[in-house]
Each structure stands twice: as C-alpha cells, then as structure tokens.
Design an enzyme around this catalytic site. Structure first.
Site, PDB file in Angstrom:
ATOM      1  N   THR A 201       1.036  -0.845  -0.010  1.00 45.56           N
ATOM      2  CA  THR A 201       0.497   0.060   0.100  1.00 45.56           C
ATOM      3  C   THR A 201       0.789   1.575  -0.318  1.00 45.56           C
ATOM      4  O   THR A 201       1.763   1.641   1.130  1.00 45.56           O
ATOM      5  CB  THR A 201      -1.138  -0.030   1.482  1.00 45.56           C
ATOM      6  N   MET A 320       0.845  -2.555   3.942  1.00 48.86           N
ATOM      7  CA  MET A 320       0.510  -3.165   5.360  1.00 48.86           C
ATOM      8  C   MET A 320       0.836  -4.618   5.765  1.00 48.86           C
ATOM      9  O   MET A 320       0.933  -5.440   4.933  1.00 48.86           O
ATOM     10  CB  MET A 320      -1.095  -3.459   5.004  1.00 48.86           C
TER      11      MET A 320
END
Length: 380
Positions: A201, A320
C-alpha cells in the site's frame, strides 16, 4: 474509539447499496452517505467531512479521476478507488494512485459486480488502513528526519508506539557514513550485483519517487514485488518506464536480468530470481499465495537468499502487514546483504517497514526521498 465514517460513491444504485452493506457489517465502520457521481461526492465531502471515501472510477457528470484530483487540491481525504478489471481501468487506477488515492479494490466482474462480496475483506481492510493513516498523520507521525542514519544509531523501541506531537528540536548527530560492510568483497561483472525491493500500500507512488531518481547507468538489476492483482502491474511498469531514466518492465518468465533495468513481478505470479551460466534470470510460478499475497516479497527474497557469489541489497518500503521480513531474515542468515527500510515519517502504511525494524534486519532506516541516494552510494 469513534466509528470510521465512510462516504460511498458509485453511479450504480446496486453497487452503492452492496458496498454500503459490506462496510456496515463491520462494527468499526459507518456509512454516513452515498454519492452517485464525482460532483455529488465533492459536495458531500465538503458538507460531511467523512474519514474515508470510496470512489468508483467510471461515472457520468464527473468521473472518479476528476473528482479525486479536485478533492486532493481542495479537501484532501483518504480515498479508496473501486476499479474495473480492464486495461482502461488499470491505467486509470495507476493514475489515481499518482494523484493521491490511498489504495484500490478491484470489482471482480466489471462495473456491476454481483460477486463484489469476493473482495469484501479487502475493501474493509483498505478503508480501515486509510483511516488509520489519516489519524497517524494528524497526531504527527510524518515528520521528516534531518538526515539518513543507520538503524543502529536510531532508537527503535521493541514496541512501536503511536507518534507523539512534535517536540522541540534536539541536536542532530554527526552525519553517519553509509557503506557496504567491509567484510563483503565487492565483485565486478554485469551479473554480480542485485537489488530486490518489496512494497504494498502506497508503493506505486513510492516506486515512482525511487525509480525516477536512479541514473540510467545504474550497475545492477532491480527485482520488485508490488502487491497488485493481475492486469495492473503491466500498466504500472509502463507508466514508471515512461518517467524513469532506467528501463522498467513487467518481468517475463526466463528473462535475463540486466543492470539498469527494474523488473516488476506480474500480478498473480510469484517472482523468483535464479542463476545459471553466469546469468541471473526470472522464474515465475503460480504456487499458492503466501500470507494472502501472490506475488509475495518473502518468496522473492527467499529465492535471492539461495544465490551465490552475488552482492545483494534489499529494500522494504510502505505497506500493510509484514511481507518481506522472513525473506530478509533468511537472506541475512545465508549470506551478506545490506538492507534499506523506509522510515515511518514517509510511509503511507508503516506495517512492512516496522516488521523489518522490529525483527532487527534493517541496516538503514531512510526517508523515502533519500532512498535513491543511499542506494547509489551503497552500490558505488
């Protein structure tokens, strides 16, 4: 903690309802309203100030890209794009990430996806992560370090605590010299060096920042895993190639890795680096996902741990989870490798870098803007 307030935007009434129902099933989320196009989304964002916005790309009146650009310039909010699995959708999604979208979720079967529940967990995870990133930023988690320091000279607590409001400046230590460990002899030759990089991400924008700052004569290939579904990594590679001095491509099975080229793992395939006849080459597999990821950073790093007579550098950036840490640990156990980990101050999500730091495998903790310079110094 109060619920995360979400505004859902899609031109399809069916999709608005289904997405809203998925999000509302989670006790931490609250859908405060829905918008049927980009213009209505902007108006409702100004009035309601949601924590997170989900934004479809293809809409009438004002599409998702136009709305996103307007939001980022007038009322910046965490935005999760909802994208179709098409070439046009992939190109638009990469553009959205450049404009500042937090992340994206794919519709499994086109603009009206009756099977949208297949990505329900991913959608909820993205919305929560976007809200968390917004809260981290508000409490001061994005201050930039004055200079790059090796991790051993930074205080890294066993448990990373939430960032505190900025305190008065403290004296800055003398600049540290970042260099390849003296015990590692530097090898010569086109196939004696390799850089591996993992990100998730926030990665597309971070990759753009890093790869566009690397000179054309960079003396090693760069093998990259960016968590993305099939169909999107090719668009990402093409976009980065158009902006960079080095060549950037989606890697193909059996391709020989060359210096001055960045190779991005195709979505849906694990990317391994193997060696033979004095060359490094790519091997792609569709083995089971690793911790939910295919491609997996761990798989790439583990394959590199088996290479011999190669100088290795590993980079972990925003994302993440903890993908990459186990692979980097194995690289450390099986031979010499120098690692660079993105500092919390510039991460969109600090999960993957934090895991590497806590595992004690981060040699250099570096703000994003400094990574290209540090990498080039290490190789030269």
């Amino acid at each position: 903690m109060s619920k995360i307030r979400v505004l859902v935007t899609d031109d399809s009434a069916f999709m608005r309802k289904v997405i809203s129902d998925i999000l509302s099933e989670d006790p931490d989320l609250e859908v405060i309203d829905r918008a049927k196009n980009g213009l209505e989304c902007i108006e409702k964002c100004s009035k309601l100030q949601p924590d997170v916005v989900t934004l479809d790309i293809e809409m009438p009146v004002m599409d998702g890209l136009q709305a996103l650009e307007k939001l980022m310039s007038t009322n910046p909010l965490p935005v999760v794009m909802i994208s179709s699995l098409t070439k046009e959708g992939a190109d638009a999604t990469i553009r959205a990430l450049e404009l500042g979208a937090f992340d994206f979720v794919t519709k499994p079967s086109g603009p009206i996806s009756l099977d949208i529940h297949k990505v329900a967990d991913r959608l909820i995870q993205c919305v929560k992560a976007a809200a968390l990133a917004k809260r981290r930023k508000k409490i001061g988690g994005t201050g930039v370090l004055p200079r790059t320091l090796p991790v051993k000279e930074q205080v890294v607590p066993k448990t990373i605590q939430p960032a505190k409001p900025a305190s008065p400046p403290v004296p800055t230590p003398a600049p540290a010299v970042v260099s390849t460990p003296p015990s590692v002899p530097r090898r010569s030759g086109a196939n004696s060096r390799l850089v591996v990089l993992g990100t998730s991400t926030g990665g597309p924008k971070a990759l753009q920042k890093v790869l566009t700052a690397i000179p054309a004569n960079f003396p090693a290939p760069i093998a990259i895993v960016q968590h993305m579904p099939a169909g999107f990594t090719k668009s990402l590679a093409q976009r980065l190639d158009s902006l960079s001095q080095i060549r950037v491509t989606e890697v193909q099975e059996g391709e020989v890795l060359q210096p001055g080229t960045a190779y991005i793992a195709p979505g849906g395939y694990h990317f391994e680096v193997r060696q033979g006849s004095g060359k490094l080459y790519a091997h792609l597999t569709q083995e089971e996902p690793r911790a939910g990821h295919r491609p997996s950073v761990d798989v790439l790093f583990e394959s590199v741990s088996r290479l011999t007579n190669i100088d290795k550098w590993a980079i972990i950036m925003t994302g993440m989870g903890n993908d990459g840490t186990k692979g980097l640990q194995l690289m450390k156990q099986t031979g010499a490798v120098t690692s660079i980990v993105e500092d919390e101050s510039t991460c969109v999500v600090f999960g993957m870098p934090r895991a590497a730091i806590q595992a004690g495998v981060a040699d250099n903790v570096v703000p994003l803007d400094n990574i290209p310079e540090v990498l080039c110094k290490l190789l030269h």
